[in-house]
Design a protein around this motif. Sequence first.
Motif, PDB file in Angstrom:
ATOM      1  N   PRO A 114       4.254 -20.152  -6.433  1.00  0.00           N
ATOM      2  CA  PRO A 114       4.030 -18.804  -6.987  1.00  0.00           C
ATOM      3  C   PRO A 114       4.742 -17.714  -6.196  1.00  0.00           C
ATOM      4  O   PRO A 114       5.261 -16.747  -6.779  1.00  0.00           O
ATOM      5  CB  PRO A 114       2.510 -18.628  -6.923  1.00  0.00           C
ATOM      6  N   LEU A 115       4.798 -17.863  -4.882  1.00  0.00           N
ATOM      7  CA  LEU A 115       5.514 -16.872  -4.073  1.00  0.00           C
ATOM      8  C   LEU A 115       6.987 -16.839  -4.457  1.00  0.00           C
ATOM      9  O   LEU A 115       7.572 -15.777  -4.680  1.00  0.00           O
ATOM     10  CB  LEU A 115       5.365 -17.209  -2.584  1.00  0.00           C
ATOM     11  N   ALA A 116       7.587 -18.020  -4.537  1.00  0.00           N
ATOM     12  CA  ALA A 116       9.015 -18.095  -4.855  1.00  0.00           C
ATOM     13  C   ALA A 116       9.277 -17.571  -6.262  1.00  0.00           C
ATOM     14  O   ALA A 116      10.315 -16.959  -6.522  1.00  0.00           O
ATOM     15  CB  ALA A 116       9.509 -19.537  -4.717  1.00  0.00           C
ATOM     16  N   GLN A 117       8.328 -17.811  -7.168  1.00  0.00           N
ATOM     17  CA  GLN A 117       8.493 -17.292  -8.531  1.00  0.00           C
ATOM     18  C   GLN A 117       8.494 -15.767  -8.536  1.00  0.00           C
ATOM     19  O   GLN A 117       9.298 -15.132  -9.215  1.00  0.00           O
ATOM     20  CB  GLN A 117       7.379 -17.827  -9.439  1.00  0.00           C
ATOM     21  N   GLU A 118       7.580 -15.205  -7.744  1.00  0.00           N
ATOM     22  CA  GLU A 118       7.536 -13.743  -7.696  1.00  0.00           C
ATOM     23  C   GLU A 118       8.830 -13.174  -7.110  1.00  0.00           C
ATOM     24  O   GLU A 118       9.352 -12.181  -7.598  1.00  0.00           O
ATOM     25  CB  GLU A 118       6.316 -13.276  -6.881  1.00  0.00           C
ATOM     26  N   VAL A 119       9.312 -13.859  -6.067  1.00  0.00           N
ATOM     27  CA  VAL A 119      10.561 -13.414  -5.458  1.00  0.00           C
ATOM     28  C   VAL A 119      11.684 -13.424  -6.487  1.00  0.00           C
ATOM     29  O   VAL A 119      12.458 -12.458  -6.616  1.00  0.00           O
ATOM     30  CB  VAL A 119      10.942 -14.328  -4.267  1.00  0.00           C
ATOM     31  N   LEU A 120      11.754 -14.499  -7.249  1.00  0.00           N
ATOM     32  CA  LEU A 120      12.827 -14.618  -8.231  1.00  0.00           C
ATOM     33  C   LEU A 120      12.719 -13.524  -9.291  1.00  0.00           C
ATOM     34  O   LEU A 120      13.713 -12.881  -9.642  1.00  0.00           O
ATOM     35  CB  LEU A 120      12.798 -16.004  -8.874  1.00  0.00           C
ATOM     36  N   ALA A 131       0.818  -1.206   0.000  1.00  0.00           N
ATOM     37  CA  ALA A 131       0.000   0.000   0.000  1.00  0.00           C
ATOM     38  C   ALA A 131       0.855   1.260   0.000  1.00  0.00           C
ATOM     39  O   ALA A 131       0.416   2.311  -0.461  1.00  0.00           O
ATOM     40  CB  ALA A 131      -0.923   0.007   1.202  1.00  0.00           C
ATOM     41  N   SER A 132       2.069   1.188   0.528  1.00  0.00           N
ATOM     42  CA  SER A 132       2.776   2.437   0.784  1.00  0.00           C
ATOM     43  C   SER A 132       4.113   2.569   0.092  1.00  0.00           C
ATOM     44  O   SER A 132       4.645   3.674  -0.011  1.00  0.00           O
ATOM     45  CB  SER A 132       2.987   2.599   2.290  1.00  0.00           C
ATOM     46  N   LEU A 133       4.697   1.498  -0.358  1.00  0.00           N
ATOM     47  CA  LEU A 133       6.030   1.600  -0.941  1.00  0.00           C
ATOM     48  C   LEU A 133       5.940   1.512  -2.456  1.00  0.00           C
ATOM     49  O   LEU A 133       4.989   0.966  -2.990  1.00  0.00           O
ATOM     50  CB  LEU A 133       6.920   0.468  -0.420  1.00  0.00           C
ATOM     51  N   PRO A 134       6.952   2.031  -3.136  1.00  0.00           N
ATOM     52  CA  PRO A 134       6.988   1.826  -4.586  1.00  0.00           C
ATOM     53  C   PRO A 134       6.977   0.313  -4.860  1.00  0.00           C
ATOM     54  O   PRO A 134       7.588  -0.445  -4.097  1.00  0.00           O
ATOM     55  CB  PRO A 134       8.338   2.422  -5.004  1.00  0.00           C
ATOM     56  N   PRO A 135       6.314  -0.108  -5.921  1.00  0.00           N
ATOM     57  CA  PRO A 135       6.116  -1.552  -6.107  1.00  0.00           C
ATOM     58  C   PRO A 135       7.420  -2.332  -6.226  1.00  0.00           C
ATOM     59  O   PRO A 135       7.444  -3.531  -5.937  1.00  0.00           O
ATOM     60  CB  PRO A 135       5.323  -1.648  -7.406  1.00  0.00           C
ATOM     61  N   GLU A 136       8.520  -1.656  -6.648  1.00  0.00           N
ATOM     62  CA  GLU A 136       9.752  -2.427  -6.803  1.00  0.00           C
ATOM     63  C   GLU A 136      10.583  -2.461  -5.524  1.00  0.00           C
ATOM     64  O   GLU A 136      11.715  -2.905  -5.538  1.00  0.00           O
ATOM     65  CB  GLU A 136      10.571  -1.858  -7.971  1.00  0.00           C
ATOM     66  N   HIS A 137      10.022  -1.959  -4.437  1.00  0.00           N
ATOM     67  CA  HIS A 137      10.821  -1.858  -3.215  1.00  0.00           C
ATOM     68  C   HIS A 137      11.329  -3.230  -2.740  1.00  0.00           C
ATOM     69  O   HIS A 137      10.580  -4.195  -2.710  1.00  0.00           O
ATOM     70  CB  HIS A 137       9.980  -1.206  -2.106  1.00  0.00           C
ATOM     71  N   PRO A 138      12.628  -3.291  -2.368  1.00  0.00           N
ATOM     72  CA  PRO A 138      13.215  -4.596  -2.008  1.00  0.00           C
ATOM     73  C   PRO A 138      12.570  -5.277  -0.792  1.00  0.00           C
ATOM     74  O   PRO A 138      12.590  -6.499  -0.690  1.00  0.00           O
ATOM     75  CB  PRO A 138      14.694  -4.264  -1.738  1.00  0.00           C
ATOM     76  N   GLN A 139      12.005  -4.481   0.114  1.00  0.00           N
ATOM     77  CA  GLN A 139      11.436  -5.123   1.306  1.00  0.00           C
ATOM     78  C   GLN A 139      10.198  -5.948   0.966  1.00  0.00           C
ATOM     79  O   GLN A 139       9.843  -6.875   1.676  1.00  0.00           O
ATOM     80  CB  GLN A 139      11.097  -4.061   2.364  1.00  0.00           C
ATOM     81  N   ILE A 140       9.544  -5.583  -0.139  1.00  0.00           N
ATOM     82  CA  ILE A 140       8.404  -6.392  -0.575  1.00  0.00           C
ATOM     83  C   ILE A 140       8.900  -7.774  -0.979  1.00  0.00           C
ATOM     84  O   ILE A 140       8.304  -8.803  -0.634  1.00  0.00           O
ATOM     85  CB  ILE A 140       7.683  -5.702  -1.758  1.00  0.00           C
ATOM     86  N   THR A 141      10.042  -7.794  -1.654  1.00  0.00           N
ATOM     87  CA  THR A 141      10.649  -9.067  -2.024  1.00  0.00           C
ATOM     88  C   THR A 141      10.982  -9.886  -0.778  1.00  0.00           C
ATOM     89  O   THR A 141      10.743 -11.097  -0.733  1.00  0.00           O
ATOM     90  CB  THR A 141      11.944  -8.796  -2.830  1.00  0.00           C
ATOM     91  N   ASP A 142      11.551  -9.220   0.212  1.00  0.00           N
ATOM     92  CA  ASP A 142      11.913  -9.934   1.432  1.00  0.00           C
ATOM     93  C   ASP A 142      10.696 -10.567   2.088  1.00  0.00           C
ATOM     94  O   ASP A 142      10.750 -11.711   2.566  1.00  0.00           O
ATOM     95  CB  ASP A 142      12.578  -8.969   2.435  1.00  0.00           C
ATOM     96  N   ALA A 143       9.612  -9.809   2.144  1.00  0.00           N
ATOM     97  CA  ALA A 143       8.402 -10.340   2.779  1.00  0.00           C
ATOM     98  C   ALA A 143       7.887 -11.550   2.002  1.00  0.00           C
ATOM     99  O   ALA A 143       7.502 -12.565   2.596  1.00  0.00           O
ATOM    100  CB  ALA A 143       7.334  -9.253   2.849  1.00  0.00           C
ATOM    101  N   LEU A 144       7.892 -11.443   0.677  1.00  0.00           N
ATOM    102  CA  LEU A 144       7.431 -12.562  -0.145  1.00  0.00           C
ATOM    103  C   LEU A 144       8.321 -13.787   0.060  1.00  0.00           C
ATOM    104  O   LEU A 144       7.845 -14.923   0.161  1.00  0.00           O
ATOM    105  CB  LEU A 144       7.458 -12.157  -1.628  1.00  0.00           C
ATOM    106  N   ASN A 145       9.617 -13.539   0.136  1.00  0.00           N
ATOM    107  CA  ASN A 145      10.556 -14.647   0.323  1.00  0.00           C
ATOM    108  C   ASN A 145      10.317 -15.364   1.646  1.00  0.00           C
ATOM    109  O   ASN A 145      10.373 -16.590   1.738  1.00  0.00           O
ATOM    110  CB  ASN A 145      11.989 -14.119   0.252  1.00  0.00           C
TER     111      ASN A 145
END
Lengths: 198, 989
Positions: free
Chosen positions: B747-753, B716-730
Amino acid sequence: MAPWRYAIKCAATNADEVPATMTRVTGELPQDLFERVYQELRRIARGQRHAAGSPVTLDTTALVHEVYLKLHDAPDAKSIGRAHFLSLAARAMRQILVDHARARGRIKRGGDAIVTGLNDRVAGADDVVDLVALDAALTRLAALDERAGQLVEWRIFGGLEIAEIAQLQELTERTVFRDWRRARAFLVRELGLADTQA
Amino acid sequence: MDTKRWQRICEVFDAVVDAPQDERAEVLKCLCAGDAELRREVEALLAADIRANTFEHYADSARGGMAADWADAADESADESADEFAYKRVGPWRLLREIGRGGMGVVYLAERADGAFEQNAALKLVKRGMDSDAVLARFLRERQILARLQHPHIAHLIDGGFVADGRPYFAMEYVEGKPLLVHCAALHANLRERLELFLDVCAAVQFAHGQLIVHRDIKPSNILVTAAGDAKLLDFGIAKLLDDSQGGTIDAQQRPMTPAFAAPEQLRGEPVTTATDIYALGAVLYELLSGARALASANATTPEAALRMLEAGVLAPPSRAAGMDAPLPPRLLRGDLDTIVLKALQRDPQRRYATAEALAGDLRRFLAGQPIAARRDRAGYRLRKFVGRHRLGVAASTLAVLALIAALSFAVWQAREKARQATVSDRVTQFLIGLFSGADPEHTRGASVTAQDLLDAGTQRLHADTQVAPDVRARLLQTVATTYTDLGLYDRALPLAQQALALLRRDPAQANADIAASLDQIGNLLRLKADYAQAEPLLRNALAMRRALLPVDDPAIIESLDHVAALDSAKGDFKGADAALAQALAAAQRHYGEGATETARYIDDYASNLDDMGKRTEALKIYRQALAIREKNLGPDDAEVATSLLNLGSHLDASGDYAAAAPLLERALAIRAKVYGPHHPLTGFAQLALAGVYQDLSRFDDEEKQARSALAIFRASLPPEHPQITDALNLLATTAMSRRNFTDSIPLAQEVLARSRKALGDTHPDTLTAKNNLAYALYHAGRYADAEVLQREVIAQVGADNGQGVDATDCENLANTLMKQGKFAEAISYEQRAVAIQTQREGEVSGNTAVALVGLAVAEELAGTNADAERDFRAALAVGEKLHASHDIDLFQWRLPLADFLVGRERCAEAEPLLDAIVTELKPREPLRDPLALLETQLLQGQCLIAAKHKAQGEVLQNDARVQLRKMPGIEVDLYATTARLLAAHGKN
């Protein structure tokens, strides 16, 4: 470099520090006096132990001096003089401790003495110097340098101060300190304590 | 040597020691000319002379100790000698009797004499004649240290002062109790009782370490157990303040320690850290459990001897050291306790438990029957989290707006300082007002969006406004760029920063310091975008310019140093970073003060880099310093305190001390939720860090809750490419894998990759980790071909990235996938490669080599080359047995694959002893940490029963195992060949 400067220094060392005559205080205590010193040392030591619960070390310097206070008025001790008496007590202490260390080594203790209280910071260091080995090294030193041998005995086993030893040996304190420094280095080397860095 | 020779030696020795230091070598050479032997003798003596003070100290205590022993041995007849100290007063205390005597002073039992209240104490009085300045200083320090240590399991300081003759004293809690080992022996304490006492001691040590105090001389005789059964740790007298400003090691003379319990680094005279105490705790536990010393004290009489022993030999695990008269049956110690003790006693401080609490945690897990953390990783895939760093300023949304205001205010203030820039300040202020006129929360959807929208709108307005003077425009551009940077929007920030520089350079009146600031900003942005080659000259240039132009220790120089360090660190040059950060920190300490809040930030950065350098213990200590400063200056609930807590918690998490990390991160989260609100990205970062710890603690429900909440905030609050989103997904992906929910994890791991690839590139370590994780899920979901593609990519890319070449684990993973697809020849070649890599890295006798050998044998078995397979299964077991003789390695992990192979060949007679041994090894450790091994064993045993015509009995055994194995989805791919077949066989029946 100017080598003669050092040659001069060597000469000065020789002239300054090798006395013409050496005072001899190597006489043994009369046997009965030795007995009494021994008994008295043990009594005082035990007293300290009981009073203290179980301290890990005893202050042997204080012991030797206390023995003197106790006995110096005795007839056969009166003629000896304080410093001389102390030197003899130091020898008694050496015999006692080295004999005890040997006996303990033979018995082969079943684990270290358990020490109670706040005081055993040095308990570990007990093990660092082996009194029996020290005694042997001291004997080797005395064979090379009698004066240094005496000095170490008085200092290490009797806790005599450099000043007291200087008085006994009729030397300057500076000379005694030089003797002491060399003797110390000799013992450290003999005991193999110099091999590794501190 | 004869007397004459000795005299000659003495002469030379005296002359040399009399000579000035720098002339000694020359004197020695001159006096020994032509007599090499004489020279050697004197040199030996000179070397000994250096150690002579130590010798005197040791000789003193040897004499005193022997005298005490002699007095004790002398025949008993109580001698009521007058106690000269009886009723002597010291401060408010009356001395009752001497209870101890040490190198520094005498300890008395004392009672309160002023009638204030009834209290006994152990009173320590510095010896007369010992009160030299050094001892006095040490004593006073000791007193301060002790005052800070109030803990139920530490004998605490009551009072301190000086007696009439000037000697200092202090009174400590008098502990009436028995030494730990005596107590346990007298009570015939069982395992649990022993461990519980030991846990008390761990708590005491952990507490002291938290206060930056190291004990340095933990040993059984320093631990007393009271009649009430409480353990108390005594004698923090030799503790050294970790943050002692004198730093350095104390000299050799002041090395009170006990060789049998001293850590190798302590024996070597190296700096003592908390890890030193962990070692001593291990040594105490060793003796407490086995009755034997880790280092036989008879042979470890000197530090040198102890060190030689430690370095020569391998420590026997306590279960094997326990003799006939051991206090506990050795079988109780086998396995986990051996592992725990040996981990605490690792020679390398880094490999010990990171904290006393981590050690305690494993012991508690052992007592609760849970798997301990000290165990080796099982071979194969390792799921990794990305490691997060928490710095102030890595901010977003509301914070960014605050930062913007602060930055602009600073700009205004700066401008006001210089009268000629009055117009600049006016324009900036106007712009500021214009920018925020639309910032009314009621007109916006949410704070974070507002910040970004504001900036975008403001930038547009700025570009459109042609009336703005170049210097004003430059400053505005820089400010907006900084704010975009804080939001993580580097691509938006960079062109603005570059425009600012161009404007500054066009105006010759512009001061160089402004250009330096601009260069620094652009360089830092390029660094954040990982364009290190371009960033480097800019950052270094900026630093050089600032150094030339600005006063020493100017904040701008400190900032430049920090940015240069961040660049070095990003390039992997941690040493370079360390140097720059040390400079920055020193400058900050001088400029802001040692205890200043601003300085804490540089302390934090310095600690992060230490972490990167692997100096974890030191880093921990320094993180705590930063925390202490922030807590002191800002109170317990400040945002900066939360940052410190996050750093500290993340560090502990990475050190494996999850139990200690959790409360810190929980506190950080609570602070941030309070300060920023529950939907703020900074709150989300704390949630994410906490989620990571929950994952490590296997608290998957808590983990998912925090991670999902963080993810929602970020989306909701960060730019969509923000790295912390990746961390949460991972995190969510790996948790799903840990729960063997492979379908959901894919699917989660695919998005992370996909995200990692885009943000970091194809060969970045995090991208490779993401690939490995996804491959793991695909492999377990049976999608071997997909997994294979990824695994081949990893092997092709990994060497280029880390310079260390391909990891054996990667080869093994690919080989497994190949086997599943029947590509045995290639699988064998990859397994052979894995064996070669491990042998080369760790030698033939290493756990990882044995793991690789098993992998090879499995491939050979499946390829049908049974002779090769049997040879390699046996080779692995042989390595395991060699390791077992000296290390904490279980044998079942090598026995099982061989047994599996033998049963598969219908050679039950040979397999059965192995299977029995596995059961013997694992059964006593229930609940099991490796239920799989026992279930596999059960299947194999069942098969042997069936082969021996006990069909019914065998089937019962097998079916029971099958039911339990089927509860684990995807388990079949983790089984050895025969067990996998036996599990599947049932399906056909």
